[in-house]
Scaffold this motif. Structure first.
Motif, PDB file in Angstrom:
ATOM      1  N   ASN A  52       0.845  -1.188   0.000  1.00  0.00           N
ATOM      2  CA  ASN A  52       0.000   0.000   0.000  1.00  0.00           C
ATOM      3  C   ASN A  52       0.883   1.241   0.000  1.00  0.00           C
ATOM      4  O   ASN A  52       1.931   1.263   0.650  1.00  0.00           O
ATOM      5  CB  ASN A  52      -0.917   0.010   1.220  1.00  0.00           C
ATOM      6  CG  ASN A  52      -1.850   1.203   1.265  1.00  0.00           C
ATOM      7  OD1 ASN A  52      -1.498   2.264   1.793  1.00  0.00           O
ATOM      8  ND2 ASN A  52      -3.034   1.048   0.701  1.00  0.00           N
ATOM      9  N   THR A  62       3.783   0.567   2.670  1.00  0.00           N
ATOM     10  CA  THR A  62       3.336  -0.380   3.686  1.00  0.00           C
ATOM     11  C   THR A  62       3.201  -1.795   3.142  1.00  0.00           C
ATOM     12  O   THR A  62       2.648  -1.993   2.055  1.00  0.00           O
ATOM     13  CB  THR A  62       1.962   0.055   4.261  1.00  0.00           C
ATOM     14  OG1 THR A  62       2.068   1.390   4.763  1.00  0.00           O
ATOM     15  CG2 THR A  62       1.505  -0.868   5.368  1.00  0.00           C
ATOM     16  N   ASP A  63       3.699  -2.752   3.917  1.00  0.00           N
ATOM     17  CA  ASP A  63       3.452  -4.160   3.640  1.00  0.00           C
ATOM     18  C   ASP A  63       2.036  -4.457   4.129  1.00  0.00           C
ATOM     19  O   ASP A  63       1.794  -4.602   5.331  1.00  0.00           O
ATOM     20  CB  ASP A  63       4.479  -5.023   4.384  1.00  0.00           C
ATOM     21  CG  ASP A  63       4.330  -6.509   4.103  1.00  0.00           C
ATOM     22  OD1 ASP A  63       3.193  -6.968   3.882  1.00  0.00           O
ATOM     23  OD2 ASP A  63       5.359  -7.220   4.128  1.00  0.00           O
ATOM     24  N   ALA A  64       1.084  -4.530   3.200  1.00  0.00           N
ATOM     25  CA  ALA A  64      -0.334  -4.611   3.565  1.00  0.00           C
ATOM     26  C   ALA A  64      -0.670  -5.871   4.355  1.00  0.00           C
ATOM     27  O   ALA A  64      -1.439  -5.820   5.328  1.00  0.00           O
ATOM     28  CB  ALA A  64      -1.192  -4.536   2.306  1.00  0.00           C
ATOM     29  N   TYR A 104       0.840  -5.597   7.847  1.00  0.00           N
ATOM     30  CA  TYR A 104       0.075  -4.596   8.603  1.00  0.00           C
ATOM     31  C   TYR A 104      -1.210  -5.222   9.153  1.00  0.00           C
ATOM     32  O   TYR A 104      -1.543  -5.060  10.332  1.00  0.00           O
ATOM     33  CB  TYR A 104      -0.253  -3.416   7.698  1.00  0.00           C
ATOM     34  CG  TYR A 104      -0.973  -2.279   8.397  1.00  0.00           C
ATOM     35  CD1 TYR A 104      -0.258  -1.189   8.890  1.00  0.00           C
ATOM     36  CD2 TYR A 104      -2.354  -2.293   8.557  1.00  0.00           C
ATOM     37  CE1 TYR A 104      -0.902  -0.136   9.533  1.00  0.00           C
ATOM     38  CE2 TYR A 104      -3.010  -1.251   9.201  1.00  0.00           C
ATOM     39  CZ  TYR A 104      -2.277  -0.180   9.685  1.00  0.00           C
ATOM     40  OH  TYR A 104      -2.927   0.847  10.321  1.00  0.00           O
ATOM     41  N   LYS A 115      -2.096  -5.812  13.075  1.00  0.00           N
ATOM     42  CA  LYS A 115      -3.301  -5.165  13.604  1.00  0.00           C
ATOM     43  C   LYS A 115      -4.238  -6.191  14.230  1.00  0.00           C
ATOM     44  O   LYS A 115      -4.827  -5.949  15.298  1.00  0.00           O
ATOM     45  CB  LYS A 115      -4.016  -4.405  12.486  1.00  0.00           C
ATOM     46  CG  LYS A 115      -5.164  -3.538  12.979  1.00  0.00           C
ATOM     47  CD  LYS A 115      -5.722  -2.668  11.866  1.00  0.00           C
ATOM     48  CE  LYS A 115      -6.827  -1.759  12.391  1.00  0.00           C
ATOM     49  NZ  LYS A 115      -7.371  -0.897  11.303  1.00  0.00           N
ATOM     50  N   ASN A 175       1.930  -3.318  17.450  1.00  0.00           N
ATOM     51  CA  ASN A 175       2.314  -2.059  16.808  1.00  0.00           C
ATOM     52  C   ASN A 175       2.502  -2.287  15.319  1.00  0.00           C
ATOM     53  O   ASN A 175       3.285  -3.149  14.900  1.00  0.00           O
ATOM     54  CB  ASN A 175       3.605  -1.537  17.434  1.00  0.00           C
ATOM     55  CG  ASN A 175       3.897  -0.106  17.048  1.00  0.00           C
ATOM     56  OD1 ASN A 175       3.497   0.359  15.979  1.00  0.00           O
ATOM     57  ND2 ASN A 175       4.599   0.603  17.902  1.00  0.00           N
ATOM     58  N   THR A 176       1.792  -1.517  14.496  1.00  0.00           N
ATOM     59  CA  THR A 176       1.831  -1.716  13.042  1.00  0.00           C
ATOM     60  C   THR A 176       2.962  -0.959  12.350  1.00  0.00           C
ATOM     61  O   THR A 176       3.142  -1.096  11.140  1.00  0.00           O
ATOM     62  CB  THR A 176       0.492  -1.279  12.410  1.00  0.00           C
ATOM     63  OG1 THR A 176       0.235   0.090  12.763  1.00  0.00           O
ATOM     64  CG2 THR A 176      -0.652  -2.160  12.879  1.00  0.00           C
ATOM     65  N   THR A 177       3.735  -0.189  13.111  1.00  0.00           N
ATOM     66  CA  THR A 177       4.784   0.621  12.476  1.00  0.00           C
ATOM     67  C   THR A 177       5.860  -0.242  11.817  1.00  0.00           C
ATOM     68  O   THR A 177       6.550   0.211  10.905  1.00  0.00           O
ATOM     69  CB  THR A 177       5.451   1.566  13.489  1.00  0.00           C
ATOM     70  OG1 THR A 177       5.964   0.805  14.590  1.00  0.00           O
ATOM     71  CG2 THR A 177       4.451   2.597  14.014  1.00  0.00           C
ATOM     72  N   ALA A 224       5.396  -2.474   9.837  1.00  0.00           N
ATOM     73  CA  ALA A 224       4.952  -2.767   8.469  1.00  0.00           C
ATOM     74  C   ALA A 224       5.032  -1.543   7.559  1.00  0.00           C
ATOM     75  O   ALA A 224       4.694  -1.630   6.379  1.00  0.00           O
ATOM     76  CB  ALA A 224       3.520  -3.294   8.481  1.00  0.00           C
ATOM     77  N   GLU A 225       5.487  -0.409   8.097  1.00  0.00           N
ATOM     78  CA  GLU A 225       5.470   0.843   7.343  1.00  0.00           C
ATOM     79  C   GLU A 225       6.859   1.468   7.244  1.00  0.00           C
ATOM     80  O   GLU A 225       7.678   1.322   8.146  1.00  0.00           O
ATOM     81  CB  GLU A 225       4.528   1.844   8.017  1.00  0.00           C
ATOM     82  CG  GLU A 225       3.094   1.354   8.154  1.00  0.00           C
ATOM     83  CD  GLU A 225       2.229   2.312   8.954  1.00  0.00           C
ATOM     84  OE1 GLU A 225       1.136   2.644   8.479  1.00  0.00           O
ATOM     85  OE2 GLU A 225       2.667   2.716  10.048  1.00  0.00           O
TER      86      GLU A 225
END
Length: 204
Positions: free
Chosen positions: A137, A159-161, A164, A168, A173-175, A177-178
């Motif tokens: 994404n 972002t690795d969708a 992520y 989630k 923590n989703t960071t 993946a970004e």
């Protein structure tokens, strides 16, 4: 005298506000314009930042892919790949599995799409598929500014969708993946390059 003081105070405030506004609107991904060379040659022209990525492209025999027409490349700075090698206890790219490197490298290449900043949306962003069909994404996201969310500088985020969504779902923590783009909209003769932060570890 009071009016003169008020005038000076207003002038000082105006200068402060102008400087704050200038800082406030500094955004990652400043356009670097058009370069008269292919994406591979652009990377090769800046060894201080991209020599390890060029070496990896050569090792995986992906120069033709990187130079394919209508490509968006999210370029990895040397530190990003060195971080990956260190985490795997490799002392050099030569020790790494070439197939693994190839698979991870393609994660940063979007085919049939020149994605310029002006065409990237905020919110949910743009869902894209990489050269090896991994879901990613691209979106515009605003930083926090003075404690207020989503009002600061606007950044391009890659972002690795799938990662992520997994993080989630696990309430993690989703960071991880970004990754933020630190310099973008570099238009080469065959595509567009966005340079990722050197704090990012290759592969996510």
């Amino acid at each position: 005298m009071k009016n003169i003081f008020k005038g000076k105070l207003l002038l000082v405030l105006a200068v402060v506000m102008a400087s704050c506004t200038e800082e406030y609107f500094i955004e990652s991904g400043p356009a670097s314009g058009v370069v008269n060379m292919t994406s591979y040659d652009y990377l090769n022209s800046d060894p201080d930042n991209f020599s390890v990525m060029v070496q990896m492209i050569d090792l995986t025999d992906r120069k033709a892919l990187v130079n394919q027409d209508n490509i968006t490349l999210f370029a990895l700075q040397n530190e990003s790949i060195l971080n990956y090698l260190g985490s795997m206890d490799y002392s050099s790219l030569a020790e790494a599995d070439v197939d693994d490197l190839d698979s991870l490298l393609q994660k940063y290449i979007i085919v049939d799409a020149k994605m310029l900043r002006s065409g990237i949306t905020s919110g949910l962003g743009n869902d894209v598929v990489t050269a090896n069909t991994i879901n990613m994404n691209v979106k515009i996201e605003s930083d926090e500014y003075k404690g207020v969310q989503n009002v600061g500088a606007k950044n391009i985020i890659y972002t690795d969708a799938d990662l992520y969504a997994s993080l989630k779902a696990d309430k993690k923590n989703t960071t991880a993946a970004e990754v933020i783009v630190t310099s973008g909209d570099i238009q080469t003769t065959n595509g567009v390059i966005h340079v990722l932060s050197d704090e990012h570890k290759f592969g996510f």
